[in-house]
Design a protein around this motif. Structure first.
Motif, PDB file in Angstrom:
ATOM      1  N   LEU A 167      17.418 -25.606  57.443  1.00 44.86           N
ATOM      2  CA  LEU A 167      18.194 -25.945  56.046  1.00 44.86           C
ATOM      3  C   LEU A 167      17.597 -26.253  54.775  1.00 44.86           C
ATOM      4  N   LEU A 168      17.768 -25.320  53.858  1.00 45.27           N
ATOM      5  CA  LEU A 168      17.239 -25.542  52.586  1.00 45.27           C
ATOM      6  C   LEU A 168      18.311 -26.014  51.600  1.00 45.27           C
ATOM      7  N   ASP A 169      17.985 -27.273  51.057  1.00 45.89           N
ATOM      8  CA  ASP A 169      18.893 -27.928  49.981  1.00 45.89           C
ATOM      9  C   ASP A 169      18.347 -27.493  48.550  1.00 45.89           C
ATOM     10  N   LEU A 170      18.980 -26.553  47.990  1.00 46.84           N
ATOM     11  CA  LEU A 170      18.508 -25.926  46.681  1.00 46.84           C
ATOM     12  C   LEU A 170      18.759 -26.688  45.545  1.00 46.84           C
ATOM     13  N   GLY A 216      17.232 -36.245  46.339  1.00 43.54           N
ATOM     14  CA  GLY A 216      17.290 -35.906  47.829  1.00 43.54           C
ATOM     15  C   GLY A 216      18.380 -36.820  48.383  1.00 43.54           C
ATOM     16  N   TYR A 217      19.469 -37.406  47.965  1.00 45.87           N
ATOM     17  CA  TYR A 217      20.772 -38.031  48.408  1.00 45.87           C
ATOM     18  C   TYR A 217      21.083 -37.415  49.745  1.00 45.87           C
ATOM     19  N   TRP A 218      20.933 -36.229  49.949  1.00 46.31           N
ATOM     20  CA  TRP A 218      21.857 -35.730  51.131  1.00 46.31           C
ATOM     21  C   TRP A 218      20.561 -35.310  52.182  1.00 46.31           C
ATOM     22  N   LEU A 219      19.408 -35.497  51.750  1.00 48.29           N
ATOM     23  CA  LEU A 219      18.263 -34.723  52.682  1.00 48.29           C
ATOM     24  C   LEU A 219      18.511 -35.559  54.074  1.00 48.29           C
ATOM     25  N   GLY A 220      18.406 -36.945  54.145  1.00 42.41           N
ATOM     26  CA  GLY A 220      18.315 -37.711  55.471  1.00 42.41           C
ATOM     27  C   GLY A 220      19.434 -37.305  56.262  1.00 42.41           C
ATOM     28  N   GLY A 221      20.717 -37.122  55.796  1.00 43.53           N
ATOM     29  CA  GLY A 221      21.685 -36.896  56.536  1.00 43.53           C
ATOM     30  C   GLY A 221      21.781 -35.544  57.237  1.00 43.53           C
ATOM     31  N   TYR A 222      21.289 -34.813  56.524  1.00 42.82           N
ATOM     32  CA  TYR A 222      20.974 -33.309  57.046  1.00 42.82           C
ATOM     33  C   TYR A 222      19.880 -33.358  57.980  1.00 42.82           C
ATOM     34  N   ALA A 223      19.023 -34.163  57.910  1.00 42.28           N
ATOM     35  CA  ALA A 223      17.879 -34.187  58.886  1.00 42.28           C
ATOM     36  C   ALA A 223      18.463 -34.758  60.458  1.00 42.28           C
ATOM     37  N   ASP A 224      19.267 -35.409  60.373  1.00 42.00           N
ATOM     38  CA  ASP A 224      19.874 -36.017  61.582  1.00 42.00           C
ATOM     39  C   ASP A 224      20.320 -35.032  62.508  1.00 42.00           C
ATOM     40  N   GLU A 225      20.707 -33.789  61.754  1.00 41.85           N
ATOM     41  CA  GLU A 225      21.077 -32.458  62.683  1.00 41.85           C
ATOM     42  C   GLU A 225      20.129 -31.525  62.630  1.00 41.85           C
ATOM     43  N   ALA A 226      19.659 -30.987  61.631  1.00 38.05           N
ATOM     44  CA  ALA A 226      18.814 -29.699  61.501  1.00 38.05           C
ATOM     45  C   ALA A 226      17.374 -29.989  62.163  1.00 38.05           C
ATOM     46  N   GLU A 277      14.987 -28.500  61.060  1.00 39.77           N
ATOM     47  CA  GLU A 277      14.073 -28.502  59.725  1.00 39.77           C
ATOM     48  C   GLU A 277      14.889 -28.800  58.475  1.00 39.77           C
ATOM     49  N   VAL A 278      14.574 -29.835  57.607  1.00 38.96           N
ATOM     50  CA  VAL A 278      15.261 -29.664  56.271  1.00 38.96           C
ATOM     51  C   VAL A 278      14.177 -29.634  55.112  1.00 38.96           C
ATOM     52  N   ILE A 279      14.639 -28.772  54.224  1.00 39.42           N
ATOM     53  CA  ILE A 279      13.593 -28.508  53.112  1.00 39.42           C
ATOM     54  C   ILE A 279      14.433 -28.863  51.765  1.00 39.42           C
ATOM     55  N   GLY A 280      13.749 -29.444  50.981  1.00 40.58           N
ATOM     56  CA  GLY A 280      14.252 -29.833  49.645  1.00 40.58           C
ATOM     57  C   GLY A 280      13.721 -29.048  48.690  1.00 40.58           C
ATOM     58  N   VAL A 281      14.411 -28.434  47.847  1.00 43.85           N
ATOM     59  CA  VAL A 281      13.638 -27.789  46.372  1.00 43.85           C
ATOM     60  C   VAL A 281      14.267 -28.181  45.270  1.00 43.85           C
ATOM     61  N   GLU A 282      13.312 -28.576  44.224  1.00 44.05           N
ATOM     62  CA  GLU A 282      13.865 -29.341  43.056  1.00 44.05           C
ATOM     63  C   GLU A 282      13.199 -28.791  42.056  1.00 44.05           C
ATOM     64  N   PRO A 283      13.602 -28.537  40.824  1.00 41.08           N
ATOM     65  CA  PRO A 283      12.782 -28.272  39.713  1.00 41.08           C
ATOM     66  C   PRO A 283      12.292 -29.286  38.857  1.00 41.08           C
ATOM     67  N   ASP A 284      13.035 -30.643  38.843  1.00 37.60           N
ATOM     68  CA  ASP A 284      12.461 -31.611  37.828  1.00 37.60           C
ATOM     69  C   ASP A 284      11.606 -32.515  38.232  1.00 37.60           C
ATOM     70  N   PRO A 285      10.435 -32.560  37.987  1.00 38.33           N
ATOM     71  CA  PRO A 285       9.289 -33.380  38.645  1.00 38.33           C
ATOM     72  C   PRO A 285       9.505 -34.753  38.584  1.00 38.33           C
ATOM     73  N   ARG A 286      10.575 -35.320  37.639  1.00 36.01           N
ATOM     74  CA  ARG A 286      10.725 -36.990  37.814  1.00 36.01           C
ATOM     75  C   ARG A 286      11.460 -37.210  39.107  1.00 36.01           C
TER      76      ARG A 286
END
Length: 245
Positions: free
Chosen positions: A53-56, A61-71, A73-82
């Motif tokens: 799963l890719l969270d684009l 990253g608020y939702w990433l951990g929940g996705y990782a409980d099932e997927a 592999e979980v990948i987050g892509v984010e443009p904001d360096p902050r």
């Protein structure tokens, strides 16, 4: 794999509600969809159990951990360096990369499901981002985009009142754009629900101009939330054709 260098994301425009006030945006995320209707609809349309799963535009990253409980592999892509360090800290089972809708630093056909929440980079005229998502999706994979429904709910009424002050993503033009690209549309009605009035007021004033937020709050003195309606657009990448024997 396409590479992304710092400052090489011309399609990225910082979101003031997230990058400008990260802690308050976290409060807002906790109040979204308290009964899990959106996640249920997303899961029903494009299950991610055991898949990549890719969270684009994953933000902090608020939702990433929940996705990782099932997927698988979980990948987050984010443009904001902050926001990248915060997203990377969501757990050891997630991978976070610097990129954007039009510049995804992944190989062709490398993910099964792409999620894009409040994806203002997917609206009429944003074919480049959709093409990039289709590049990284495997045949038979699915993109699910979550946006604001402008037709129902108190949040939609606030959006309508703020027309001209905010960029709206929704309505008939957006529906027609997605339909022309083979997407289906689902409406999910849910709510914001906060634990206290102070948090609710702060988030409403972050999301809307004061001339819109303050009168609404004054007219609803006991409210700690509001009704909220979402749209889910989902489009599948065609499955690979079987080789003729």
């Amino acid at each position: 794999m396409p590479s992304v260098t710092a400052g090489a994301l011309p399609d990225f425009k910082p979101a003031p509600n997230q990058g400008g006030n990260i802690e308050l945006y976290e409060v807002e995320n906790r109040a979204l969809d308290p009964d899990g209707h959106i996640l249920a609809a997303m899961r029903a349309r494009a299950p991610w159990a055991g898949r990549t799963l890719l969270d684009l535009g994953c933000g902090s990253g608020y939702w990433l951990g929940g996705y990782a409980d099932e997927a698988a592999e979980v990948i987050g892509v984010e443009p904001d360096p902050r926001l990248l360090p915060l997203a990377a800290d969501r757990g050891p089972r997630v991978r976070v990369l610097h990129g954007s809708a039009e510049h995804i630093p992944l190989d062709d056909q490398s993910v099964d499901v792409v999620h894009a929440r409040f994806a203002y980079f997917f609206a009429p005229g944003c074919d480049a981002g959709l093409a990039e998502v289709m590049r990284v999706l495997r045949p038979g994979g699915t993109l699910v985009v979550v946006g604001n429904d402008l037709r129902a709910g108190e949040f939609a009424e606030l959006l309508q009142a703020a027309t001209g002050a905010l960029v709206l993503a929704g309505g008939e033009e957006t529906d027609a754009w997605w339909a022309a690209r083979g997407a289906d549309r689902n409406t999910v009605r849910t709510a914001w629900r906060f634990t206290g009035r102070a948090d609710f007021e702060a988030v409403l004033r972050m999301e809307f101009p004061l001339k819109v937020a303050d009168p609404w709050l004054a007219a609803h003195p006991g409210a700690v939330g509001l009704s909220y309606s979402y749209t889910l657009f989902a489009v599948d990448k065609p499955a690979a054709l079987l080789r003729a024997r």
